[in-house]
Design an enzyme around this catalytic site. Structure first.
Site, PDB file in Angstrom:
ATOM      1  N   GLN A  56       3.336  -9.550  -2.163  1.00  0.00           N
ATOM      2  CA  GLN A  56       2.932  -8.384  -1.197  1.00  0.00           C
ATOM      3  C   GLN A  56       2.154  -7.369  -1.751  1.00  0.00           C
ATOM      4  O   GLN A  56       1.178  -6.830  -1.059  1.00  0.00           O
ATOM      5  CB  GLN A  56       4.246  -7.625  -0.772  1.00  0.00           C
ATOM      6  CG  GLN A  56       4.345  -6.702   0.180  1.00  0.00           C
ATOM      7  CD  GLN A  56       5.699  -6.227   0.651  1.00  0.00           C
ATOM      8  OE1 GLN A  56       6.260  -6.655   1.444  1.00  0.00           O
ATOM      9  NE2 GLN A  56       6.153  -4.953   0.049  1.00  0.00           N
TER      10      GLN A  56
ATOM     11  N   GLY B 142       6.493  -1.857  -4.667  1.00  0.00           N
ATOM     12  CA  GLY B 142       7.514  -2.185  -5.902  1.00  0.00           C
ATOM     13  C   GLY B 142       6.700  -3.441  -6.334  1.00  0.00           C
ATOM     14  O   GLY B 142       6.372  -4.461  -5.686  1.00  0.00           O
TER      15      GLY B 142
ATOM     16  N   MET C 251      12.045  -0.885   4.444  1.00  0.00           N
ATOM     17  CA  MET C 251      12.911  -1.400   5.539  1.00  0.00           C
ATOM     18  C   MET C 251      14.256  -0.852   5.505  1.00  0.00           C
ATOM     19  O   MET C 251      15.147  -1.276   6.071  1.00  0.00           O
ATOM     20  CB  MET C 251      12.873  -2.884   5.688  1.00  0.00           C
ATOM     21  CG  MET C 251      11.514  -3.486   5.614  1.00  0.00           C
ATOM     22  SD  MET C 251      11.448  -4.953   6.259  1.00  0.00           S
ATOM     23  CE  MET C 251      12.327  -6.004   5.352  1.00  0.00           C
TER      24      MET C 251
ATOM     25  N   HIS D  61      14.086   1.550  -4.720  1.00  0.00           N
ATOM     26  CA  HIS D  61      13.417   2.332  -3.600  1.00  0.00           C
ATOM     27  C   HIS D  61      13.467   3.528  -3.918  1.00  0.00           C
ATOM     28  O   HIS D  61      12.145   4.300  -3.858  1.00  0.00           O
ATOM     29  CB  HIS D  61      13.977   2.052  -2.434  1.00  0.00           C
ATOM     30  CG  HIS D  61      14.115   1.009  -1.575  1.00  0.00           C
ATOM     31  ND1 HIS D  61      15.382   0.100  -1.401  1.00  0.00           N
ATOM     32  CD2 HIS D  61      13.076   0.224  -0.983  1.00  0.00           C
ATOM     33  CE1 HIS D  61      15.108  -0.752  -0.699  1.00  0.00           C
ATOM     34  NE2 HIS D  61      13.689  -1.039  -0.595  1.00  0.00           N
TER      35      HIS D  61
ATOM     36  N   ASP E 264       8.048  -7.219  -5.166  1.00  0.00           N
ATOM     37  CA  ASP E 264       7.118  -7.971  -4.152  1.00  0.00           C
ATOM     38  C   ASP E 264       5.903  -8.161  -4.778  1.00  0.00           C
ATOM     39  O   ASP E 264       4.824  -7.682  -3.965  1.00  0.00           O
ATOM     40  CB  ASP E 264       7.337  -7.132  -2.897  1.00  0.00           C
ATOM     41  CG  ASP E 264       8.791  -7.347  -2.296  1.00  0.00           C
ATOM     42  OD1 ASP E 264       9.400  -8.289  -1.829  1.00  0.00           O
ATOM     43  OD2 ASP E 264       9.678  -6.276  -2.449  1.00  0.00           O
TER      44      ASP E 264
HETATM   45  O1  PAF Z   1       8.743  -4.173   1.041  1.00  0.00           O
HETATM   46  C1  PAF Z   1       9.149  -4.044   2.254  1.00  0.00           C
HETATM   47  O2  PAF Z   1      10.242  -3.318   2.385  1.00  0.00           O
HETATM   48  C2  PAF Z   1       8.464  -4.354   3.535  1.00  0.00           C
HETATM   49  O3  PAF Z   1       7.622  -5.473   3.594  1.00  0.00           O
HETATM   50  C3  PAF Z   1       7.532  -3.247   3.878  1.00  0.00           C
HETATM   51  C4  PAF Z   1       6.038  -2.946   2.665  1.00  0.00           C
HETATM   52  C5  PAF Z   1       8.130  -1.914   4.017  1.00  0.00           C
HETATM   53  C6  PAF Z   1       6.618  -3.554   5.413  1.00  0.00           C
HETATM   54  O4  PAF Z   1       7.628  -3.844   6.226  1.00  0.00           O
END
Ligand code: PAF
Length: 276
Positions: free
Chosen positions: A148, A142, A26, A33, A145
Site C-alpha cells: 500500500q 505504516g 480506518m 497508528h 502495509d
Molecule cells: O491502511 C489503512 O488503514 C487504509 O488502507 C487507508 C490507508 C486508511 C485507506 O482506507
C-alpha cells in the site's frame, strides 16, 4: 482536539493551513497508528487523522461488516498522541454518487492485489479523495502495509501531488507479531500461533544475510512451515524494495513479504533485508 464529519467542516477549519500532517486510518487504533500520529506531529501542524472504513477496498465476503468501529476510544487515543483534528465521514459523505475509481499501475495486481482484486484501486481512490479534502503537506503510512505504501508513493509521484509521504516502522508485540486491527479477530490459540508469520520471515532474512540466494526455495520452505501449522498461505515472496517486483540478479535491497490466513483472519507482514 476537534471531531468533524463533513468535508465542508474540515475545509472551514483548515483553510489557509499549509503545513498539515495527515494520518489516514480506518480506526480501531493501536500503538502502530499512534506512532504514525507522533511521526506526523514531528513533521507538520495541524495534525489531521481520518477514520473511515472504506467499503471500496473490501471485496465480497471480506470483513467490511465486522471491521471494528470504535470512534470514541479512537478519539481519546488520538488526542493523547497529539492529533488536532479527527475527520470521521460516513459513507454517504465520501461516496454521494457512483465513484470514479482510480486505476493504479500493474503492481496493484501483484502480491495482495492478486488475492484481493480491486483492493488497491479502492485504497488509491479513497486516499486521493482524502488528500483533496485535507490538502496535507505530509501524509504518513505504516510500513506494515508495504505494498500500500509503495502504491501510494507511486500515485503521489505520478500525479505530482505536493505531498511528502512519510513511512512509519511496523510496531510489534514482544513475540514479534505485527500490531494490526485484525489481530482482535484471533482466538487465544490463534494468537499464540500468529507470531510464526514473523518468525518465517525472519528466517528468510537470516538465510539471505548468510548468503542464501535461492529465493524460490526459501519462499517454499516458509510456506511449508506455515501450512504445517494450519495456515492457508496466499504468498511468501522475496521482492526488490525499489520495484516490488522479483529481484534481478545482484539486486541487494530486498523485502520479504507474506500474507496468510489463520482461521478466519488474514494477516500480512514484511521485513526489509539490509543491503548485503
Ligand atoms: O491502511 C489503512 O488503514 C487504509 O488502507 C487507508 C490507508 C486508511 C485507506 O482506507
Amino acid at each position: 482536539m476537534h471531531l468533524v464529519h463533513t468535508a465542508a467542516e474540515l475545509r472551514g477549519m483548515l483553510d489557509g493551513e499549509r503545513g498539515v500532517a495527515f494520518v489516514p486510518t480506518m480506526g480501531n487504533l493501536h500503538t502502530g497508528h499512534l506512532e504514525l500520529v507522533r511521526l506526523a506531529a514531528g513533521a507538520g501542524r495541524p495534525v489531521v487523522s481520518s477514520i473511515f472504513v472504506n467499503p471500496l477496498q473490501f471485496g465480497a465476503g471480506e470483513d467490511f461488516g465486522r471491521y471494528p468501529r470504535t470512534l470514541e476510544a479512537d478519539c481519546r487515543q488520538l488526542k493523547a498522541a497529539g492529533c488536532d483534528i479527527v475527520f470521521a465521514p460516513d459513507v454517504a459523505e465520501m461516496y454521494p454518487e457512483p465513484q470514479t475509481v482510480r486505476v493504479v499501475p500493474p503492481l496493484a495486481d501483484e502480491l495482495c492485489g492478486a488475492f484481493r482484486p480491486g483492493h488497491f484501486e479502492g485504497v488509491a481512490t479513497v486516499v486521493l479523495k482524502l488528500f483533496n479534502m485535507v490538502r496535507p503537506r505530509y501524509a504518513v503510512f505504516g510500513k506494515k502495509d508495504y505494498q500500500q505504501l509503495f502504491i501510494l508513493r507511486t500515485l503521489t509521484r505520478q500525479l505530482n501531488l505536493p505531498i511528502d509521504i512519510l513511512a512509519g516502522e511496523t510496531v510489534r508485540a514482544a513475540d514479534g507479531l505485527a500490531l494490526s486491527s485484525r489481530n482482535g479477530y484471533l482466538s487465544a490459540a490463534e494468537r499464540a500461533e500468529a507470531p510464526r508469520l514473523h518468525a518465517v520471515l525472519s528466517a528468510i532474512v537470516g538465510a539471505i544475510a548468510g548468503g542464501g540466494r535461492d529465493y524460490g526455495a526459501l519462499e517454499s520452505a516458509a510456506r511449508d512451515a506455515l501450512q504445517e501449522h494450519g495456515w492457508r498461505v496466499d504468498y511468501v515472496s522475496v521482492r526488490a524494495q525499489a520495484t516490488l517486483l522479483p529481484p534481478r540478479d545482484g539486486e541487494d535491497r530486498l523485502v520479504v513479504l507474506a500474507a496468510a490466513h489463520l482461521g478466519g483472519t488474514r494477516l500480512i507482514d514484511n521485513l526489509e533485508v539490509a543491503s548485503q
